[in-house]
Each structure stands twice: as structure tokens, then as C-alpha cells.
Design a protein around this motif. Structure first.
Motif, PDB file in Angstrom:
ATOM      1  N   UNK A 271      40.832  18.646  43.704  1.00  0.00           N
ATOM      2  CA  UNK A 271      41.632  18.550  42.427  1.00  0.00           C
ATOM      3  C   UNK A 271      41.508  19.525  41.487  1.00  0.00           C
ATOM      4  N   UNK A 272      40.998  20.651  41.716  1.00  0.00           N
ATOM      5  CA  UNK A 272      40.864  21.736  40.611  1.00  0.00           C
ATOM      6  C   UNK A 272      42.266  22.631  40.765  1.00  0.00           C
ATOM      7  N   UNK A 273      42.870  22.849  39.629  1.00  0.00           N
ATOM      8  CA  UNK A 273      44.165  23.825  39.874  1.00  0.00           C
ATOM      9  C   UNK A 273      43.612  25.199  40.190  1.00  0.00           C
ATOM     10  N   UNK A 274      44.300  26.155  40.685  1.00  0.00           N
ATOM     11  CA  UNK A 274      44.264  27.270  41.028  1.00  0.00           C
ATOM     12  C   UNK A 274      45.300  28.405  40.745  1.00  0.00           C
ATOM     13  N   UNK A 275      45.167  29.621  41.081  1.00  0.00           N
ATOM     14  CA  UNK A 275      46.216  30.361  40.768  1.00  0.00           C
ATOM     15  C   UNK A 275      46.621  31.259  41.940  1.00  0.00           C
ATOM     16  N   UNK A 276      47.709  31.615  42.167  1.00  0.00           N
ATOM     17  CA  UNK A 276      48.157  32.465  43.117  1.00  0.00           C
ATOM     18  C   UNK A 276      47.490  33.551  43.233  1.00  0.00           C
ATOM     19  N   UNK A 277      47.019  34.078  44.379  1.00  0.00           N
ATOM     20  CA  UNK A 277      46.117  35.313  44.590  1.00  0.00           C
ATOM     21  C   UNK A 277      46.385  36.445  43.951  1.00  0.00           C
ATOM     22  N   UNK A 278      45.514  37.277  42.912  1.00  0.00           N
ATOM     23  CA  UNK A 278      45.581  38.288  42.203  1.00  0.00           C
ATOM     24  C   UNK A 278      44.573  39.389  42.511  1.00  0.00           C
ATOM     25  N   UNK A 279      44.730  40.368  42.931  1.00  0.00           N
ATOM     26  CA  UNK A 279      43.504  41.280  43.617  1.00  0.00           C
ATOM     27  C   UNK A 279      42.632  41.684  42.527  1.00  0.00           C
ATOM     28  N   UNK A 280      43.316  41.943  41.254  1.00  0.00           N
ATOM     29  CA  UNK A 280      42.272  42.426  40.336  1.00  0.00           C
ATOM     30  C   UNK A 280      41.466  41.260  39.650  1.00  0.00           C
ATOM     31  N   UNK A 281      42.277  40.339  39.612  1.00  0.00           N
ATOM     32  CA  UNK A 281      41.342  38.958  38.942  1.00  0.00           C
ATOM     33  C   UNK A 281      40.641  38.449  39.888  1.00  0.00           C
ATOM     34  N   UNK A 282      40.866  38.515  41.163  1.00  0.00           N
ATOM     35  CA  UNK A 282      40.063  37.799  42.447  1.00  0.00           C
ATOM     36  C   UNK A 282      38.998  38.718  42.969  1.00  0.00           C
ATOM     37  N   UNK A 283      39.531  39.574  43.779  1.00  0.00           N
ATOM     38  CA  UNK A 283      38.723  40.329  44.681  1.00  0.00           C
ATOM     39  C   UNK A 283      38.033  41.529  43.699  1.00  0.00           C
ATOM     40  N   UNK A 284      38.757  42.189  43.083  1.00  0.00           N
ATOM     41  CA  UNK A 284      38.109  43.392  42.311  1.00  0.00           C
ATOM     42  C   UNK A 284      37.343  42.690  41.218  1.00  0.00           C
ATOM     43  N   UNK A 285      37.537  41.538  40.703  1.00  0.00           N
ATOM     44  CA  UNK A 285      36.845  40.866  39.696  1.00  0.00           C
ATOM     45  C   UNK A 285      35.453  40.497  40.546  1.00  0.00           C
ATOM     46  N   UNK A 286      35.499  40.127  41.631  1.00  0.00           N
ATOM     47  CA  UNK A 286      34.221  39.876  42.440  1.00  0.00           C
ATOM     48  C   UNK A 286      33.445  40.908  42.586  1.00  0.00           C
ATOM     49  N   UNK A 287      33.980  41.965  42.750  1.00  0.00           N
ATOM     50  CA  UNK A 287      33.031  43.424  42.883  1.00  0.00           C
ATOM     51  C   UNK A 287      32.475  43.910  41.597  1.00  0.00           C
ATOM     52  N   UNK A 288      33.367  43.768  40.420  1.00  0.00           N
ATOM     53  CA  UNK A 288      32.751  43.832  39.145  1.00  0.00           C
ATOM     54  C   UNK A 288      31.552  42.952  38.990  1.00  0.00           C
TER      55      UNK A 288
ATOM     56  N   UNK B 254      34.891  36.552  50.907  1.00  0.00           N
ATOM     57  CA  UNK B 254      36.055  35.731  51.609  1.00  0.00           C
ATOM     58  C   UNK B 254      36.714  34.748  50.733  1.00  0.00           C
ATOM     59  N   UNK B 255      35.852  34.110  49.870  1.00  0.00           N
ATOM     60  CA  UNK B 255      36.252  33.225  48.730  1.00  0.00           C
ATOM     61  C   UNK B 255      37.331  33.811  47.785  1.00  0.00           C
ATOM     62  N   UNK B 256      36.798  35.145  47.614  1.00  0.00           N
ATOM     63  CA  UNK B 256      37.521  35.832  46.487  1.00  0.00           C
ATOM     64  C   UNK B 256      39.154  35.883  46.819  1.00  0.00           C
ATOM     65  N   UNK B 257      39.551  35.759  47.904  1.00  0.00           N
ATOM     66  CA  UNK B 257      40.878  35.719  48.360  1.00  0.00           C
ATOM     67  C   UNK B 257      41.656  34.540  48.038  1.00  0.00           C
ATOM     68  N   UNK B 258      40.823  33.574  47.556  1.00  0.00           N
ATOM     69  CA  UNK B 258      41.298  32.123  47.208  1.00  0.00           C
ATOM     70  C   UNK B 258      40.980  31.729  45.744  1.00  0.00           C
ATOM     71  N   UNK B 259      39.992  32.247  44.959  1.00  0.00           N
ATOM     72  CA  UNK B 259      39.999  31.960  43.948  1.00  0.00           C
ATOM     73  C   UNK B 259      39.053  32.888  43.212  1.00  0.00           C
ATOM     74  N   UNK B 260      38.983  32.683  41.747  1.00  0.00           N
ATOM     75  CA  UNK B 260      38.159  33.578  40.891  1.00  0.00           C
ATOM     76  C   UNK B 260      36.711  33.185  41.003  1.00  0.00           C
ATOM     77  N   UNK B 261      35.781  34.241  41.228  1.00  0.00           N
ATOM     78  CA  UNK B 261      34.438  34.200  41.770  1.00  0.00           C
ATOM     79  C   UNK B 261      33.733  34.397  40.358  1.00  0.00           C
ATOM     80  N   UNK B 262      33.005  33.296  39.949  1.00  0.00           N
ATOM     81  CA  UNK B 262      32.105  33.471  38.678  1.00  0.00           C
ATOM     82  C   UNK B 262      30.961  34.158  38.921  1.00  0.00           C
ATOM     83  N   UNK B 263      30.412  34.990  38.071  1.00  0.00           N
ATOM     84  CA  UNK B 263      29.163  35.692  38.295  1.00  0.00           C
ATOM     85  C   UNK B 263      28.233  34.698  38.593  1.00  0.00           C
ATOM     86  N   UNK B 264      27.840  33.571  38.075  1.00  0.00           N
ATOM     87  CA  UNK B 264      26.706  32.727  38.264  1.00  0.00           C
ATOM     88  C   UNK B 264      26.583  32.142  39.875  1.00  0.00           C
ATOM     89  N   UNK B 265      27.773  32.278  40.398  1.00  0.00           N
ATOM     90  CA  UNK B 265      28.049  31.740  41.763  1.00  0.00           C
ATOM     91  C   UNK B 265      27.197  32.552  42.601  1.00  0.00           C
TER      92      UNK B 265
END
Length: 555
Positions: free
Chosen positions: A217-234, A277-288
Motif C-alpha cells: 500500500x505504500x506509495x512510491x516514486x519513479x526511479x531517480x538516481x540522485x534520490x535513490x541510488x546516490x542517496x543510498x551511498x550518501x 538493489x532496493x535503491x533501484x526501487x525506493x529511497x533507502x533511509x539511513x536507519x535501515x
């Protein structure tokens, strides 16, 4: 290797515990803590967003203290115990010579430091990860009944903390597949499942609401490299601050020379790869990903004792990290010192302003499971979050909070200035507006049931069921309906009213625990020409439409 705890270790550990107690006492709650405090007001085997252990910690804390420390005391205890367990997990002949280095490493890890006093689901997650690794090490040295039972309890503790704690268990197992042939390992699994059975029952009785929300049920956004994958590495850098180059260097240089080290490496790399891998589908929060801090304390500390360069730079940068963290921690309490306006700021004064204006009148917040418990904690008023289709469901959607404000005069608080009777200003200048409702009445637990996947045909008559879970009947004239059209990512684009008809035209109300069938036709979408999901919502007494149905897939 067994040894007595060095006196210096106990002194530093005790000082850290005392600092966390003081921080807990003087720091106002953050919104998530207030939300979990709301959980703890009525203990249960599960909650909308999380398993119940975070609520249990707050309940236990409340037996010892009032106020903020009554929310955080057990977090201080568990975080201290986590550092003690990790120290005892490390077997190295020289470790007693590097007590200060150990604490510099541990206290310099940003979120590991923060969870030393904040009460969040990650606090018990870190504790039980450390405990399971300690027990697993003992199990590898000598598999026996005691360690099998203890590991089962630790695994249950992990799963009662957060659902993604399953990753810890899975990656430890994958590091040593021979465990599937070990009877004591199977005993651990049996004990864990037995301990977790009450939560399974709760999930079943509540229609797997938590699983459905997180997975479907959680809404998501279309993939965004900066927000998702780059954000994961940050986030990977933010976990360790200025020490990150040497932390990851230690990780890369460590080899799996034994089964325990192999488990540590599997856990770290497994979590990193899973969330990459999950970062290609959703924004990864730091605490995860914070759980990697636990095995990395062991890996990096062992590496520091053998590598002078790493020891020197982690010590220097770690002290710098600690200084910055302590400055920020003071800023949590004393707003003028904070470089940013943080969520601990201004809430107490705002709650007092509202209390002074309306006394003990119930407060209904529009779309805020964060503000509702915060005000309940600091003002003492009865509060409720009325969630509409622009927000999301939460614990207020399934507990009895709604019943406590029904048919009472309430102050309805939102971010909209229209029709406001009162205006309140926070210390950062943001405003919240209140209007009086003399006889508040909501039916947010009404359910609309669409059988899916559904045939999206504008000319075809469709049906849905309306279910009344309340113990009283409801006048149908108080209800209006709409349909929400959503994208593949469950983002609502169109919200259009519909005028469904009951199958029985003589029905004017729906009885308690009763179901009636409506027929309707889909209105033509205005913006989203090819919707992928639909949902039927209900407006009662002129309020905004609620989230009453599940997201139903279109064929």
C-alpha cells in the motif's frame, strides 16, 4: 579468551550511560518517539507500523520515571549493554590496551551514538544483533542446548524489534549452510517461531495490516538516481562520518579466516547488497542500514589493533566526530546552539499555547500521526489524527483513538488557514490553525471492498461492498464517496466523486458489523488516462475523503 573488564572500560561505559541519561532527561521527544509512546499507552502484540518491542521498552521505562526519561530509560540501558556485549564478543590478546580506541570507534558512529538515548525500533534491533552475534560465537565454539535456546530468544527479540531484522538471521545462516544439519540450530528456529507466535496471531487478527502496508500500500516514486541510488551511498558515508574511509578500508581488508568472521562479513555485505538493489526501487533511509554498525565495530576494532595507520586515523577522526556529535546533542536541548531547526525544538511551547487557549478540549489533527501524540504527551489533551486520502494510514487508523473524541466539541488543527478560529505560531515561524467543531463525528474505519483485479470500463456497472466495523448503525445520508486513480507507483493523480446506489434502494442506514453492496460507474479520469490502481474513499459529515479501501489493481 576470558578476562575481567578493565577498570577504564567500566569508567568510560558508566560515563557514557550517565551522559545518555542526562540527554534523555533534558531533550524533548522527537516525533517518532511520541508516536511509539502512543503505542505504549495500550500494549499489544503488534502495531500498524512495527512489531511491539519498542512499545514494551517505553512501558518498562515508565515504571521507573516520568516524562522523557520515562520514554528513554531502557534505551540507555540497552545501548550500554550493546557496547558491553560487543566488547565481550571480541577475542584479541591486546584489546585491554585499546579501551579508549574502542569507545572512540563506537561513539563516533553517528546513529549508533544517537540510538544511545532515542527510543526507536532500531535501539533493540542493535542490541539483539550484538547479542545474537555473541551467542553465535559461543555456539560455534561449542554447540549445545543452552546456546541453541538463547539464540532462539535473541532471534525472536530481533524480529520483535523490526521486520527487516530477518536479514540479520538470513545472512548469518547463509554464512554457514551446515547449520541446516545441526539439531541445536533447528532448536533455535523453533524457539524463535514459538516466541513470535503471538505476533503472528496479531497479524492474522488484524488482516496482516502491517505487512500489507509495507509491501503493497505504500506509495512510491519513479526511479531517480540522485534520490535513490546516490542517496543510498550518501547514507553509507553518513553512518560513520569522518571515519568512513578507514571503516570501509578495514572491511575490505578483512578476510573470512573463520566461521565467525565469515558471519560478520556476510552480514555487512549482505545488508549492503540487499539495500543497494532496493535503491533501484525506493529511497533507502539511513536507519535501515544501521545494523551493519554492529559487526563493523568488531571488524574495525580488530583491524585497528593490527594496523597503525588505521588506528591513528580512526582515533583522530573519531574524536572529531564525537566533538561534532556532542555539539549537535547539546543543540537538541538548547535551540540557539543548533545549526538547524530540529524536530525537538518548539513543540513544548506550542503544546502549552494550545492548552492555554482551549484547556482540556480534545484535539483532532488533520493528517498528523506525529503531532497528535506529541501534543498528547506535552499538553495532556486527548488527541486523534484524522487521516484523509492525501496522507497515509497509521496506528490511529486501527486503534480506539477515534472513539475517544466522538460527539465531543474538539479543536480541529491543520495547516490550512481557511475558517480558522485560532492561529498558533511555532518558534520557527510555522503556523498551525484551529477551528472548533461542536459535535465531531467521523467513521474512518468504514471499509470499501472492491474485488480485483478490476475491469476498468467507463460504461460498465461496477460493484463494491461497504462494511461497517462499528458497534452502531450509521446513517448513509452522512456519507459521500469518491474514487482515486493511481499510477503504477500508487501515487494518486485523480480524485473524483461518484454517486453509488445501494442494491436495495430502501436502505437508509448500515447496521453494526453489516455489509451492503453498492453499484456505480467509474467517472472518466481528468489527468491520468491510464490508471493502474483504484481506491474507493468515503467522506463523512463534509470532511475530506478518507482512505477506506485497498489499492485495487486494474486489469
Amino acid at each position: 579468551m576470558k578476562s575481567k573488564l578493565p577498570r577504564l572500560f567500566l569508567i568510560i561505559l558508566g560515563i557514557g550511560f550517565l551522559i545518555n541519561l542526562l540527554q534523555s532527561y533534558f531533550t524533548p521527544l522527537i516525533f517518532d518517539e511520541a508516536y511509539y509512546w502512543h503505542f505504549a499507552k495500550k500494549m499489544s502484540w503488534g502495531y500498524f507500523d512495527h512489531p511491539p518491542l519498542v512499545a514494551l521498552l517505553i512501558k518498562i521505562s515508565s515504571f521507573f520515571f516520568d516524562g522523557e526519561l520515562g520514554v528513554r530509560f531502557m534505551s540507555c540501558v540497552l545501548s550500554t549493554a550493546t557496547l558491553l556485549i560487543l566488547w565481550n564478543t571480541i577475542d584479541h590478546p591486546k584489546k585491554n590496551q585499546y579501551v579508549v580506541h574502542y569507545f572512540v570507534l563506537a561513539y563516533s558512529m553517528t546513529l549508533l551514538n544517537a540510538y544511545g538515548f532515542f527510543t526507536l525500533p532500531d535501539t533493540p534491533l542493535l542490541f539483539f544483533t550484538a547479542l545474537l552475534l555473541f551467542l553465535y560465537k559461543k555456539f560455534l565454539e561449542k554447540p549445545r542446548l543452552l546456546w541453541g535456546i538463547a539464540m532462539g530468544i535473541a532471534m525472536a527479540g530481533l524480529m520483535y524489534s523490526k521486520y527487516h531484522a530477518a536479514l540479520v538471521i538470513i545472512f548469518i545462516l547463509l554464512s554457514n549452510l551446515k547449520l541446516v544439519f545441526n539439531k541445536y540450530a533447528w532448536l533455535s528456529v523453533f524457539i524463535a517461531l514459538l516466541c513470535y507466535t503471538p505476533h503472528f496471531i496479531w497479524l492474522y487478527e488484524n488482516e496482516f495490516v502491517t505487512i500489507n502496508y509495507h509491501l503493497f500500500d505504500r506509495p512510491n516514486d519513479p526511479y531517480n538516481f540522485n534520490k535513490y541510488t546516490l542517496g543510498y551511498f550518501v547514507n553509507l558515508l553518513a553512518l560513520f562520518g569522518l571515519t568512513f574511509p578507514w571503516v570501509y578500508w578495514a572491511l575490505f581488508k578483512t578476510k573470512a579466516n573463520d566461521k565467525f568472521t565469515r558471519a560478520l562479513l556476510f552480514l555487512v555485505y549482505g545488508v549492503l547488497i540487499f539495500f543497494f538493489i532496493s535503491s533501484f526501487n525506493r529511497r533507502i533511509q539511513t536507519q535501515w542500514i544501521i545494523v551493519i554498525s554492529i559487526p563493523l565495530v568488531i571488524i574495525v576494532f580488530r583491524f585497528m589493533m593490527e594496523n597503525e595507520v588505521a588506528k591513528k586515523w580512526i582515533y583522530r577522526m573519531g574524536l572529531t566526530n564525537i566533538a561534532l556529535i556532542l555539539y549537535l546533542r547539546v543543540g537538541l536541548v538548547y535551540e540557539p546552539m543548533s545549526p538547524i531547526y530540529y524536530e525537538t525544538h518548539g513543540n513544548i511551547a506550542l503544546a502549552e499555547d494550545v492548552r492555554a487557549a482551549v484547556g482540556d478540549m480534545p484535539l483532532v489533527f488533520e493528517n498528523s500521526y506525529r503531532k497528535a501524540p506529541m501534543f498528547a504527551f506535552y499538553s495532556g489533551n486527548t488527541t486523534y489524527s484524522l487521516n484523509n486520502e492525501s496522507y497515509r494510514r497509521n496506528q490511529y487508523s486501527i486503534d480506539d483513538s477515534e472513539s475517544k473524541v466522538q460527539h465531543q466539541k474538539v479543536l480541529y488543527l491543520s495547516g490550512r488557514a481557511s475558517n480558522a478560529d485560532l492561529t498558533f505560531t511555532k518558534s520557527n515561524g510555522s503556523k498551525i490553525y484551529g477551528r472548533y467543531i461542536d459535535n465531531f463525528e467521523s467513521f474512518r474505519k468504514l471499509k470499501t471492498l472492491l474485488d480485483g483485479p478490476i475491469d476498468f470500463n467507463l460504461e460498465k456497472e461496477q460493484t463494491f461492498q461497504l462494511y461497517n466495523p462499528y458497534d452502531f448503525e450509521i446513517d448513509l445520508s452522512k456519507l459521500r464517496f469518491n474514487v482515486a486513480y493511481m499510477t503504477d507507483f500508487k501515487i494518486v493523480i485523480d480524485r473524483l466523486p461518484i454517486s453509488p446506489k445501494p442494491n436495495d434502494p430502501n436502505i437508509t442506514s448500515i447496521g453494526a458489523k453489516d455489509t451492503i453492496t453498492y453499484t456505480f460507474k467509474f467517472p472518466e479520469p481528468k489527468k491520468l488516462k491510464d490508471p493502474k490502481y483504484v481506491r474507493i474513499g468515503i467522506m463523512e459529515n463534509g470532511m475530506n475523503y478518507g482512505i477506506n479501501g485497498k489499492n485495487t489493481k486494474i486489469k
